[in-house]
Every structure is written in C-alpha cells, then in structure tokens.
Design an enzyme around this catalytic site. Structure first.
Site, PDB file in Angstrom:
ATOM      1  N   ASN A  12      -3.422   1.102   7.712  1.00 56.74           N
ATOM      2  CA  ASN A  12      -3.950   0.925   6.358  1.00 56.74           C
ATOM      3  C   ASN A  12      -4.338  -0.546   6.315  1.00 56.74           C
ATOM      4  O   ASN A  12      -3.485  -1.418   6.220  1.00 56.74           O
ATOM      5  CB  ASN A  12      -2.854   1.263   5.352  1.00 56.74           C
ATOM      6  N   CYS A  80       1.170  -1.996  -3.480  1.00 53.92           N
ATOM      7  CA  CYS A  80       0.702  -1.515  -2.182  1.00 53.92           C
ATOM      8  C   CYS A  80       1.811  -1.779  -1.167  1.00 53.92           C
ATOM      9  O   CYS A  80       2.070  -2.927  -0.808  1.00 53.92           O
ATOM     10  CB  CYS A  80      -0.579  -2.232  -1.775  1.00 53.92           C
ATOM     11  N   ASN A  82       2.186  -0.811   2.113  1.00 56.81           N
ATOM     12  CA  ASN A  82       1.750  -1.286   3.430  1.00 56.81           C
ATOM     13  C   ASN A  82       1.261  -2.726   3.350  1.00 56.81           C
ATOM     14  O   ASN A  82       1.529  -3.545   4.232  1.00 56.81           O
ATOM     15  CB  ASN A  82       0.634  -0.385   3.969  1.00 56.81           C
ATOM     16  N   GLU A 223      -6.420   8.181  -1.625  1.00 57.63           N
ATOM     17  CA  GLU A 223      -5.970   7.051  -2.433  1.00 57.63           C
ATOM     18  C   GLU A 223      -6.972   6.697  -3.523  1.00 57.63           C
ATOM     19  O   GLU A 223      -8.184   6.617  -3.275  1.00 57.63           O
ATOM     20  CB  GLU A 223      -5.737   5.840  -1.523  1.00 57.63           C
ATOM     21  N   ARG A 224      -6.456   6.472  -4.708  1.00 60.03           N
ATOM     22  CA  ARG A 224      -7.286   6.053  -5.835  1.00 60.03           C
ATOM     23  C   ARG A 224      -7.999   4.741  -5.501  1.00 60.03           C
ATOM     24  O   ARG A 224      -7.390   3.782  -5.057  1.00 60.03           O
ATOM     25  CB  ARG A 224      -6.389   5.865  -7.072  1.00 60.03           C
ATOM     26  N   CYS A 232      -0.646   5.377   3.107  1.00 56.83           N
ATOM     27  CA  CYS A 232      -0.433   4.788   1.786  1.00 56.83           C
ATOM     28  C   CYS A 232       1.063   4.549   1.642  1.00 56.83           C
ATOM     29  O   CYS A 232       1.842   5.509   1.584  1.00 56.83           O
ATOM     30  CB  CYS A 232      -0.952   5.722   0.697  1.00 56.83           C
ATOM     31  N   THR A 234       3.040   3.261  -0.815  1.00 60.23           N
ATOM     32  CA  THR A 234       3.694   3.775  -2.016  1.00 60.23           C
ATOM     33  C   THR A 234       3.667   5.297  -2.019  1.00 60.23           C
ATOM     34  O   THR A 234       4.596   5.950  -2.508  1.00 60.23           O
ATOM     35  CB  THR A 234       3.040   3.219  -3.294  1.00 60.23           C
TER      36      THR A 234
END
Length: 329
Positions: A12, A80, A82, A223-224, A232, A234
């Site tokens: 990521n 976030c 990562n 992911e938004r 992701c 979270t």
C-alpha cells in the site's frame, strides 16, 4: 532541494513528505493538488501511489509529530494504518526513538519499533483507533438499523451479511467463502458506495474477507478515495475485530491474527477493554526510493524530471523475498 520518500506497508504505497523540512510549508489546498499529481499512475512520479503522507509539527501534547493523509483523489483520510507504520519508521530514525505517539485526525496513537520480519524488512507496531460501531461515526442511513454487526442488508446485497466498524475510518466488512470469486462483487459494491448513493453518502471502505483457519484471514479492500488497493491497514484491523465478533470460536485474542492481503501480510491483535476494544497492527515499513526534488515543484505540483534525483534503496527486493516465503495459498 527537499528529500521525500516513496514508502509502503504491504505494498500500500505512499509518498512521504516532511513539511518541517520546507522553507514554506504547503497549504492544505496545495497538498491536495500535490497528492493528485504525485500519485497519478501516468503523470506522477515512479508510477504513482495510493496516497500522500505528510509529517507536520504536533498540536497535541505528548505526540512527537502529526500525520496527515491525502488519498489519490486529493481527499483527506482520518487514519491510515499502513501509512502510520511508515511515518513511525521515519520519525523513529529522525528522532532516534523506538516508542512514541503520533497525532492523527482523531487520536494520538502509540507506535513502536518491532523486530524485523526478515533481513532488510523493518517493521513497526501501531495502535488503530478509536473503535466505534455507532451510526454517527459510520455515517450510514436508510439501512433500517442503528448498528451493523453480522447483519443482512438487502439494500446492498441479497446474499451477503455485513459488519460495520469505524477505526475511525468507516469500514463495511463481509466474510465470503472464496475471495477470488468475490472480487467482482467487491468492485461493484465498493464503486456503488463510493459514488453518490443513499446509504453511505460520504463513502465507505469496503472489505471482503476469507477465513483461512483459526486466527488467519485473507482480506481485500476497495478503499474510499482510492479504489482497489494492495492492502488497507485500518481495513485489516477492523476486519480482524469483525472476525472475532462474528466467529469467536475461530479467534484467540491472546494470540496474533495473521492477515494476508494482495500485497503481502500483516499481523493484528485485538485488545478487549471494559468499554470496547483497541487494535494493534504490526507489519513492514519499507522505503523503496529517496527522491530529491526542488521545493517549488512541490508547491506547483508539476514535475521537471531533469531536476529530480531518484535513488532506489534496495528494500523492495528484501520485502518481495519475504513475501514469497509467506504465501497464504
């Protein structure tokens, strides 16, 4: 010239900018424009990335620094996982500290250096939170419920059940029998809920998970503000908690949960408390490139590659070697 880094956690990927190194810090609108330009797969640097991480002076007592997160589309994320690991590594090396707090949008979170996952694969443990199941934190509507835990939502799918958890990013999670076969449905649902829609008007991160065994998952996330992502942080943390809530016989909270993803793997730990939970995310914090760039190019969000120097660190090879030994299936 200013040094920025290209970094990743479970592939990521992000660009990391330390605003304290600049003669004139970028404004939020400038950072949004920079995020869109830097991360673009064609016009950006090094094939783009998933987002931009920004280090700023802390405004919170007890935190070493503040982290801002900008998605590929220029929107700001609350958290976030990562990215926080890579910021933790950057700050640990800058200030020669192995455990400290980093200020995020809604909390000051504990981070600490973790033993290398493999030679050349630095790792950090970061706190994920705050955790909430409340409708006002998830910002959903028209779903005829106040809480979504292992619940069918016919408005979204005739077959799947869902759990929704904010950490504080909002996550909508579903467990599926075969993650590969469910990929197209994840894309359909993720796209639907991150365009104009009557259910999550501010968008939501959507994760599908496949149970691989006790304390073992594979998670993929739409992911938004980004779309499909290699990982992701979270999302994997929230999905681990959903795993425990929905399948308690499959989870031992005294042990780490291994979470595989398209970019590699992380480990998570659920910490039950009297009132709720806090979550821990453990994984790599890899620096792939050091980039020397004129400060004015950051302000303009336009890049003259003749004036930019890029140096590979060699850490990506170490990470890929580690990942190949840890394939889930």
């Amino acid at each position: 010239m200013v040094n920025i880094e290209k970094v990743h956690g479970s592939q990521n990927s992000f660009f990391l900018l330390d605003q304290t190194l600049l003669q004139t810090p970028l404004t939020v609108p400038e950072l949004q424009c920079l995020a869109v330009s830097l991360t673009d797969a064609h016009k950006g640097l090094l094939g783009g990335s998933d987002g931009l991480l920004v280090v700023q002076p802390s405004t919170c007592e007890g935190a070493l620094a503040r982290m801002l997160i900008f998605n590929r589309d220029g929107s700001q994320a609350l958290m976030c996982g990562n990215g926080l690991r890579t910021v933790a590594r950057y700050l640990a090396e800058k200030y020669h500290q192995n455990a400290f707090r980093v200020q995020t949008a809604e909390a000051s979170l504990q981070v600490k250096k973790y033993p290398e996952l493999a030679p050349g694969v630095p790792a950090f443990s970061v706190e994920i939170g705050p955790v909430s199941f409340a409708k006002e934190d998830l910002l959903f509507q028209n779903l005829h419920t106040e809480k979504i835990i292992n619940r069918r939502l016919p408005e979204l799918s005739s077959e799947l059940t869902f759990t929704a958890i904010a950490v504080p990013n909002p996550h909508l999670i579903s467990f599926v029998p075969d993650i590969k076969k469910a990929h197209a449905e994840l894309g359909r649902l993720g796209k639907k809920l991150n365009q104009a829609n009557p259910y999550f008007p501010d968008g939501v991160n959507v994760s599908f998970a496949q149970i691989l065994g006790p304390n073992k998952l594979f998670v993929e996330t739409y992911e938004r503000g980004v779309g499909f992502t290699n990982a992701c942080g979270t999302g994997m943390s929230a999905t681990s908690l959903a795993f425990y809530l929905n399948y308690p016989d499959q989870v031992d909270v005294d042990k780490l949960i291994t979470v595989y993803n398209p970019g590699g793997l992380v480990q998570t730990k659920i910490h039950p408390q009297k009132k709720g939970y806090w979550l821990e995310l453990i994984g790599n914090a890899t620096v792939t490139h050091q980039i020397q760039i004129p400060e004015e190019q950051l302000h303009e969000a336009e890049f003259d590659r003749k004036e930019i120097t890029v140096t590979e660190t060699g850490e990506q090879e170490d990470y890929l070697r580690f990942v190949t030994t840890k394939k889930s299936h």
